[in-house]
Design an enzyme around this catalytic site. Structure first.
Site, PDB file in Angstrom:
ATOM      1  N   TRP A  11       0.823  -1.222   0.000  1.00  0.00           N
ATOM      2  CA  TRP A  11       0.000   0.000   0.000  1.00  0.00           C
ATOM      3  C   TRP A  11       0.850   1.262   0.000  1.00  0.00           C
ATOM      4  O   TRP A  11       0.307   2.371  -0.126  1.00  0.00           O
ATOM      5  CB  TRP A  11      -0.948  -0.014   1.202  1.00  0.00           C
ATOM      6  CG  TRP A  11      -1.980  -1.105   1.173  1.00  0.00           C
ATOM      7  CD1 TRP A  11      -2.173  -2.048   0.179  1.00  0.00           C
ATOM      8  CD2 TRP A  11      -2.975  -1.388   2.174  1.00  0.00           C
ATOM      9  NE1 TRP A  11      -3.217  -2.887   0.511  1.00  0.00           N
ATOM     10  CE2 TRP A  11      -3.734  -2.509   1.725  1.00  0.00           C
ATOM     11  CE3 TRP A  11      -3.305  -0.810   3.391  1.00  0.00           C
ATOM     12  CZ2 TRP A  11      -4.789  -3.052   2.460  1.00  0.00           C
ATOM     13  CZ3 TRP A  11      -4.361  -1.354   4.137  1.00  0.00           C
ATOM     14  CH2 TRP A  11      -5.092  -2.452   3.675  1.00  0.00           C
ATOM     15  N   GLU A  98      12.072   1.866  -4.189  1.00  0.00           N
ATOM     16  CA  GLU A  98      11.897   3.227  -3.642  1.00  0.00           C
ATOM     17  C   GLU A  98      12.804   3.429  -2.435  1.00  0.00           C
ATOM     18  O   GLU A  98      13.340   4.526  -2.228  1.00  0.00           O
ATOM     19  CB  GLU A  98      10.417   3.462  -3.294  1.00  0.00           C
ATOM     20  CG  GLU A  98       9.584   3.649  -4.556  1.00  0.00           C
ATOM     21  CD  GLU A  98       8.133   3.209  -4.433  1.00  0.00           C
ATOM     22  OE1 GLU A  98       7.633   3.035  -3.317  1.00  0.00           O
ATOM     23  OE2 GLU A  98       7.497   3.025  -5.495  1.00  0.00           O
ATOM     24  N   SER A 213       3.404  -2.497 -12.189  1.00  0.00           N
ATOM     25  CA  SER A 213       2.188  -2.187 -12.947  1.00  0.00           C
ATOM     26  C   SER A 213       1.357  -3.422 -13.285  1.00  0.00           C
ATOM     27  O   SER A 213       0.787  -3.514 -14.376  1.00  0.00           O
ATOM     28  CB  SER A 213       2.540  -1.389 -14.216  1.00  0.00           C
ATOM     29  OG  SER A 213       3.102  -0.133 -13.864  1.00  0.00           O
ATOM     30  N   GLY A 234       1.469  -2.816  -6.325  1.00  0.00           N
ATOM     31  CA  GLY A 234       1.415  -1.488  -5.725  1.00  0.00           C
ATOM     32  C   GLY A 234       0.065  -0.840  -5.973  1.00  0.00           C
ATOM     33  O   GLY A 234      -0.925  -1.120  -5.290  1.00  0.00           O
ATOM     34  N   GLY A 235      -0.002   0.027  -6.973  1.00  0.00           N
ATOM     35  CA  GLY A 235      -1.197   0.830  -7.236  1.00  0.00           C
ATOM     36  C   GLY A 235      -2.492   0.039  -7.243  1.00  0.00           C
ATOM     37  O   GLY A 235      -3.490   0.447  -6.615  1.00  0.00           O
TER      38      GLY A 235
HETATM   39  C1  PEP Z   1       5.583  -1.811  -6.162  1.00  0.00           C
HETATM   40  O1  PEP Z   1       5.803  -0.687  -5.790  1.00  0.00           O
HETATM   41  O2  PEP Z   1       6.025  -2.789  -5.529  1.00  0.00           O
HETATM   42  C2  PEP Z   1       4.773  -1.982  -7.369  1.00  0.00           C
HETATM   43  C3  PEP Z   1       4.826  -3.116  -7.992  1.00  0.00           C
HETATM   44  O3  PEP Z   1       4.025  -0.892  -7.749  1.00  0.00           O
HETATM   45  P1  PEP Z   1       2.984  -0.813  -8.992  1.00  0.00           P
HETATM   46  O4  PEP Z   1       2.194  -2.083  -8.982  1.00  0.00           O
HETATM   47  O5  PEP Z   1       2.170   0.394  -8.714  1.00  0.00           O
HETATM   48  O6  PEP Z   1       3.825  -0.686 -10.223  1.00  0.00           O
END
Ligand code: PEP
Length: 250
Positions: A11, A98, A213, A234-235
């Protein structure tokens, strides 16, 4: 060898106390009985105690987004693996890109965090992956070798029996640009081969997740690859219906 699929939601630093409670409640309510996929969520640390109460007795595993490289003491802002255990966390993300890029976490620090998770019975989800620049310079495998190597040198290949790896190409995280299924499979197979060179049994068993993604409409083809054992999301994990659809695809 059949590996159980695992889907984990990261999250990040999103939501409010109320929205996080609702998100988790909606995920729990939507989980089908006898779901064959292992599922985890990693809320912001301050929401962990409430999330822990909500998942008690349920099929969702709770995780943290990081874990300290120390046991206790003067380490302002850090949360130790034993503290996470006290609040029911069985997973901890380590080495997210990150953390590496924005907060300067080195391979050595990531390996030390991983070691503490293992030592306290928290399953680390070790994130590895290359930037776009590194991919374009054909350095993807070298980056994986370096990031994975730091952990294997410190903790040994057998530690992967109690760990999960997440391949997360940095260029695909939060960008809407997903690795193709072929790109993902190529790197996942490479990671497994590097582990197999040290211990074939561990390599056959370790879950390697893809992250970057992942959405309901691309999850099935990514998870359908032989070396992709699920995803770190993530998102799309911030929306209960999207996250549940991704879990079902696994
Ligand atoms: C993540 O930050 O671990 C990630 C996979 O983000 P997203 O799914 O938003 O690309």
């Amino acid at each position: 060898m059949a590996r159980r699929p695992l889907v984990v939601g990261n999250w990040k630093m999103n939501g409010t106390r109320t929205s996080s409670q609702k998100l988790l409640a909606d995920i729990l309510a939507g989980l089908p009985d006898g779901c064959a996929t292992d599922i985890g969520v990693c809320p912001p640390a301050i929401f962990i105690p409430e999330a822990s109460a909500a998942v008690t007795g349920k099929l969702i595993r709770l995780g943290a987004q990081n874990v300290a490289d120390q046991d206790q003491g003067a380490f302002t802002g850090e949360i130790s693996a034993s503290m996470l255990r006290e609040f029911g966390c069985s997973l901890a993300i380590v080495g997210h890109s990150e953390r590496r890029a924005i907060y300067g976490e080195t391979d050595a620090l990531v390996a030390a965090r991983y070691a503490k998770a293992i030592a306290h019975g928290v399953t680390p989800i070790l994130c590895v992956g290359e930037t776009l620049e590194e991919r374009e310079a054909n350095a993807t495998f070298a980056v994986i070798d370096r990031q994975l190597g730091a952990v294997l040198d410190l903790c040994g290949v057998e530690s992967l029996q109690d760990a999960v790896i997440a391949y997360e190409p940095v260029w695909a995280i939060g960008t809407g640009r997903t690795a193709s299924k072929e790109q993902a499979q190529e790197v996942h197979a490479y990671i497994r081969a590097q582990i197999a060179a040290r211990n074939a049994d561990v390599a056959a068993k370790v879950q390697i997740l893809y992250g970057g993604s992942v959405k309901p409409d691309n999850a099935a083809e990514l998870f359908g690859q032989p070396d992709v054992d699920g995803g770190l999301i993530g998102g799309a994990s911030l929306d209960a219906q999207s996250f549940l659809a991704i879990c079902l695809a696994a």
